[in-house]
Design an enzyme around this catalytic site. Structure first.
Site, PDB file in Angstrom:
ATOM      1  N   ASP A  93       5.105  -0.749  13.133  1.00  0.00           N
ATOM      2  CA  ASP A  93       4.314  -1.742  13.271  1.00  0.00           C
ATOM      3  C   ASP A  93       4.953  -2.249  14.590  1.00  0.00           C
ATOM      4  O   ASP A  93       6.072  -1.767  15.109  1.00  0.00           O
ATOM      5  CB  ASP A  93       4.595  -2.815  12.176  1.00  0.00           C
ATOM      6  CG  ASP A  93       3.455  -4.009  12.231  1.00  0.00           C
ATOM      7  OD1 ASP A  93       2.489  -3.921  13.394  1.00  0.00           O
ATOM      8  OD2 ASP A  93       3.206  -4.742  11.406  1.00  0.00           O
ATOM      9  N   ASP A 128      -1.228  -6.637  18.234  1.00  0.00           N
ATOM     10  CA  ASP A 128      -2.583  -7.598  18.038  1.00  0.00           C
ATOM     11  C   ASP A 128      -2.242  -9.041  17.671  1.00  0.00           C
ATOM     12  O   ASP A 128      -1.068  -9.303  17.473  1.00  0.00           O
ATOM     13  CB  ASP A 128      -3.275  -6.883  16.564  1.00  0.00           C
ATOM     14  CG  ASP A 128      -2.498  -6.737  15.686  1.00  0.00           C
ATOM     15  OD1 ASP A 128      -1.259  -6.128  15.773  1.00  0.00           O
ATOM     16  OD2 ASP A 128      -2.609  -6.971  14.521  1.00  0.00           O
ATOM     17  N   ALA A 196      -3.978  -9.640   9.178  1.00  0.00           N
ATOM     18  CA  ALA A 196      -3.876 -10.863   8.838  1.00  0.00           C
ATOM     19  C   ALA A 196      -4.418 -11.561   7.542  1.00  0.00           C
ATOM     20  O   ALA A 196      -5.249 -12.760   7.224  1.00  0.00           O
ATOM     21  CB  ALA A 196      -4.428 -11.775   9.864  1.00  0.00           C
ATOM     22  N   CYS A 279       6.976  -2.088 -19.649  1.00  0.00           N
ATOM     23  CA  CYS A 279       6.623  -1.021 -18.783  1.00  0.00           C
ATOM     24  C   CYS A 279       7.626  -0.059 -19.258  1.00  0.00           C
ATOM     25  O   CYS A 279       8.725  -0.196 -19.817  1.00  0.00           O
ATOM     26  CB  CYS A 279       7.261  -1.589 -17.561  1.00  0.00           C
ATOM     27  SG  CYS A 279       7.221   0.006 -16.246  1.00  0.00           S
ATOM     28  N   CYS A 281       8.918   2.673 -17.183  1.00  0.00           N
ATOM     29  CA  CYS A 281       9.423   3.476 -15.820  1.00  0.00           C
ATOM     30  C   CYS A 281      10.981   3.707 -16.355  1.00  0.00           C
ATOM     31  O   CYS A 281      11.549   2.835 -17.325  1.00  0.00           O
ATOM     32  CB  CYS A 281       9.239   2.607 -14.808  1.00  0.00           C
ATOM     33  SG  CYS A 281      10.407   1.266 -14.386  1.00  0.00           S
ATOM     34  N   CYS A 284      12.834   0.344 -16.944  1.00  0.00           N
ATOM     35  CA  CYS A 284      12.627  -0.470 -17.933  1.00  0.00           C
ATOM     36  C   CYS A 284      12.946   0.295 -19.099  1.00  0.00           C
ATOM     37  O   CYS A 284      13.167  -0.409 -20.274  1.00  0.00           O
ATOM     38  CB  CYS A 284      11.431  -0.986 -17.904  1.00  0.00           C
ATOM     39  SG  CYS A 284      11.005  -1.908 -16.329  1.00  0.00           S
TER      40      CYS A 284
HETATM   41  N1  GUN Z   1       1.330  -6.931   9.066  1.00  0.00           N
HETATM   42  C1  GUN Z   1       0.764  -7.844   7.966  1.00  0.00           C
HETATM   43  N2  GUN Z   1      -0.212  -8.311   8.731  1.00  0.00           N
HETATM   44  C2  GUN Z   1      -0.425  -7.730   9.945  1.00  0.00           C
HETATM   45  C3  GUN Z   1      -1.309  -7.666  11.211  1.00  0.00           C
HETATM   46  O1  GUN Z   1      -2.345  -8.466  11.119  1.00  0.00           O
HETATM   47  N3  GUN Z   1      -1.027  -7.178  12.357  1.00  0.00           N
HETATM   48  C4  GUN Z   1       0.299  -6.498  12.234  1.00  0.00           C
HETATM   49  N4  GUN Z   1       0.290  -5.574  13.372  1.00  0.00           N
HETATM   50  N5  GUN Z   1       0.951  -6.139  11.308  1.00  0.00           N
HETATM   51  C5  GUN Z   1       0.652  -7.005   9.950  1.00  0.00           C
HETATM   52 ZN    ZN Z   2       9.445  -0.538 -15.013  1.00  0.00          ZN
END
Ligand code: GUN
Ligand code: ZN
Length: 496
Positions: A93, A128, A196, A279, A281, A284
Site C-alpha cells: 500500500d 489515492d 474507504a 472453534c 483450530c 483452541c
Molecule cells: N486501506 C484501507 N482503505 C484504503 C484505501 O481506501 N486506500 C488505500 N490505498 N489503502 C486503504
Molecule cells: Zn480457534
C-alpha cells in the site's frame, strides 16, 4: 482483454479465479486473504503464514517502509521477499490510509510508486484519496478527481513488471463509485481495490458496503480482479464474495488480538467473556479460554492472532467450496442470520438481483428455499423473466399441484417461489428446489407474481390456479382474469 485474471467458477457475482502475479512468478487463487504485515510487529511471521496457513499473498505498507529507519535500507537492498522470508506474492500500500488518518504524507505519487518498485513489491499502489462516508457529493467528487489523476499519472511511471492497483473511491455515492470504476478500468492498471470502506465495516454498515461494491462492479469488466480494501472480518467474507470481491486484506487478525478480541464467522467475542472456545483450530483445541487468559500478554496476543487467522482462512475455504458447489446463496443466508446488519447486507445484495442474474450460472446444485429472502434470489427473477416471454399452447391452462386436468388443454405445475413451470423444465435447475413444507407467505407471493408474468404474456389464454391453501396475500396478487380453485383446507398458514 486483461490477461492476468482467469475465472474458474462462479456463483452469483462470486467467483473462484486465478490471479497471475508476474513479478512474483506465482498465481494466487482467489478469493484470497492478504494478511497485513506490519514490519515492526510481525505478529505472525510471514514464513508461518505460508507454512501453517497456506497464505499465497500478503500485503504490507510501502509508506511505513519508506519512513522506517530500521527497514528502509534493508528493503531496498534485500527486497521484500527476502526481508519477509515469503515466497508468495507481496502487495504494498502507498500511505493513502496514513494520509486519511493524519492529513498528510511526505512523498509524491511517483516517488512512492518507484519506491515500491525498488523494494521488489509485486503489486504496488498509487496515492489515492480515501474519502469517508457521509461527506458532501461535492467533496467526494473533487477528491475523486485527484484520485483519478493519480491513477492516470501512475500509468506513465516505469514500474517494470510490478502490477499496479487502481483504487476506486467516491464515498457512499453510487454514481461516483461507478464513474471511478469505469475510469479505473480504462487505465492500463491491473487490480481494482474498492477503497474507504473501513468505516462502513467498522460500523456494521453492510448494506452500504454492498451498495458501494455493486456500484463499482457496474463500472468494471468481468475480468477485473476486485479487492475490498481493509476488509478482514470473516463474518462478511461470504457477503463480499457474493457481491463480487476477489481479494481481502486483514489487519483485523492482529489488531483485534491486541485487544483480546476473538473473531468468529458470527462476529467478535472478547476472550474475557468466553468460557468455551467455539472453534477447533490448533490454538483452541489445545487450550481453554482460561488457560489462554493466564498466559503472558505477548504470547496470548500471538495465539489469539493465530486463531483469528485460522477462522479467517477457514471461512474463505468455506466460501470457495460454496462457490464450487453452487450454494453460495445458501451459505449467505446462514451467515446473514448471524447478525441483523448482515440481513441488511444480504437484502441490499438481493436488491441488485437483476444484475446478479446476468452473471449467475444457469445450473447449480439444489436450490434450497430457506426464508422469504430466498424468493428474491436471481434464479427466481430469471424464471419470472422467462415466464414473461413464454407463450403457452392451449386456450385453457391449469396451473396446479393437483392432477385433475380433464377440462384443460395443458397443465403446468406450480412451484413456489418460482410459480408456473413449463412441463419440459420441471426437472432442471432451479426447479428441482427443496423447500420447507411450512412455507412462508413470501414463497407463495413470489409464485403468484410468476403467474402474473405468464398471464400478462398470454392475454388470450384462460388460466386457472388450483392451489392447496395458499394464503390470501398470494391469492390477492393473482391478476383479475385468473380463475382460482382451492384444492384443500388451509392448514399451513396459522398466521393468516
Ligand atoms: N486501506 C484501507 N482503505 C484504503 C484505501 O481506501 N486506500 C488505500 N490505498 N489503502 C486503504
Ligand atoms: Zn480457534
Amino acid at each position: 482483454m486483461r490477461e492476468i485474471f482467469e475465472i474458474r467458477d462462479a456463483d452469483g457475482a462470486g467467483r473462484i479465479g486465478e490471479l497471475t502475479v508476474p513479478r512474483a512468478g506465482v498465481t494466487v487463487e482467489t478469493p484470497a486473504l492478504l494478511p497485513v504485515i506490519n514490519p515492526h510487529l510481525r505478529t505472525v511471521e510471514p514464513a508461518t503464514l505460508e507454512s501453517a496457513f497456506g497464505a499465497e499473498i500478503l500485503i504490507t505498507n510501502g509508506y511505513i517502509l519508506y519512513k522506517s529507519k530500521e527497514f528502509r535500507e534493508r528493503a531496498l537492498s534485500e527486497g521484500l521477499a527476502k526481508l519477509y522470508d515469503f515466497s508468495g506474492a507481496i502487495m504494498t500500500d502507498s500511505g493513502s490510509f496514513q494520509l486519511s488518518e493524519y492529513g498528510e504524507i511526505t512523498v509524491t505519487n511517483a516517488e512512492i510508486l518507484e519506491f515500491q518498485r525498488d523494494i521488489g513489491s509485486h503489486i504496488g499502489t498509487p496515492i489515492d484519496i480515501p474519502t469517508p462516508p457521509g461527506v458532501s457529493h461535492e467533496r467526494a467528487e473533487s477528491e475523486l478527481e485527484t484520485t483519478k489523476a493519480r491513477l492516470d499519472a501512475a500509468e506513465s511511471v516505469d514500474v517494470g513488471e510490478m502490477l499496479v492497483n487502481a483504487p476506486i473511491q467516491g464515498s457512499t455515492y453510487p454514481d461516483l463509485r461507478e464513474s471511478a470504476a469505469s475510469h479505473a478500468y480504462e487505465t492500463s492498471l491491473d487490480v481494482f481495490p474498492v477503497g474507504a470502506v473501513v468505516p462502513l465495516m467498522n460500523g456494521y454498515r453492510y448494506a452500504e458496503m454492498v451498495d458501494v461494491v455493486r456500484a463499482a462492479k457496474r463500472g468494471l469488466g468481468a475480468d477485473a480482479p476486485v479487492h475490498l480494501f481493509g476488509a478482514g472480518h470473516p463474518m462478511m467474507f461470504a457477503l463480499a464474495v457474493a457481491a463480487g470481491c476477489d481479494l481481502f486484506d486483514s489487519a483485523a487478525y492482529a489488531l483485534y488480538a491486541r485487544d483480546g478480541r476473538y473473531l468468529t464467522v458470527a462476529g467478535t467475542d472478547h476472550l474475557d467473556d468466553l468460557d468455551y472456545f467455539p472453534c477447533s483450530c490448533p490454538v483452541c483445541a489445545e487450550r481453554t479460554p482460561e488457560t489462554l487468559r493466564s498466559l503472558p500478554a505477548a504470547r496470548r496476543e500471538k495465539l489469539l492472532a493465530r486463531h483469528n487467522l485460522h477462522v479467517s482462512y477457514r471461512e474463505l475455504r468455506t466460501v470457495k467450496q460454496a462457490v464450487r458447489e453452487g450454494n453460495l446463496f445458501e451459505l449467505l443466508e446462514r451467515r446473514a442470520r448471524n447478525h441483523p446488519a448482515m440481513v441488511d447486507g444480504y437484502r441490499a445484495l438481493l436488491d441488485d438481483s437483476a444484475a446478479l442474474e446476468r452473471v449467475d450460472p444457469v445450473s447449480k446444485g439444489s436450490f434450497f428455499y430457506l426464508s422469504t429472502d430466498s424468493a428474491r434470489r436471481p434464479e427466481v427473477r430469471r424464471h419470472h423473466d422467462r415466464l414473461g416471454r413464454l407463450s403457452v399452447d392451449g386456450d385453457r391452462v391449469l396451473l396446479s399441484a393437483g392432477d385433475d386436468n380433464s377440462r384443460f388443454d395443458e397443465t403446468w405445475r406450480l412451484n413456489p417461489p418460482f410459480g408456473p413451470v413449463p412441463p419440459a423444465l420441471s426437472d432442471s435447475y432451479p426447479l428441482t428446489i427443496e423447500r420447507p413444507e411450512r412455507l412462508d407467505r413470501g414463497g407463495y407471493e413470489a409464485a403468484a407474481a410468476g403467474v402474473a408474468r405468464l398471464a400478462e404474456a398470454n392475454p388470450d389464454t384462460e388460466f386457472t390456479v388450483a392451489h392447496w391453501g395458499w394464503p390470501e396475500s398470494a391469492i390477492d396478487r393473482l391478476p383479475d382474469g385468473v380463475d382460482v380453485l382451492s384444492l384443500g383446507a388451509d392448514s399451513q398458514h396459522p398466521d393468516e
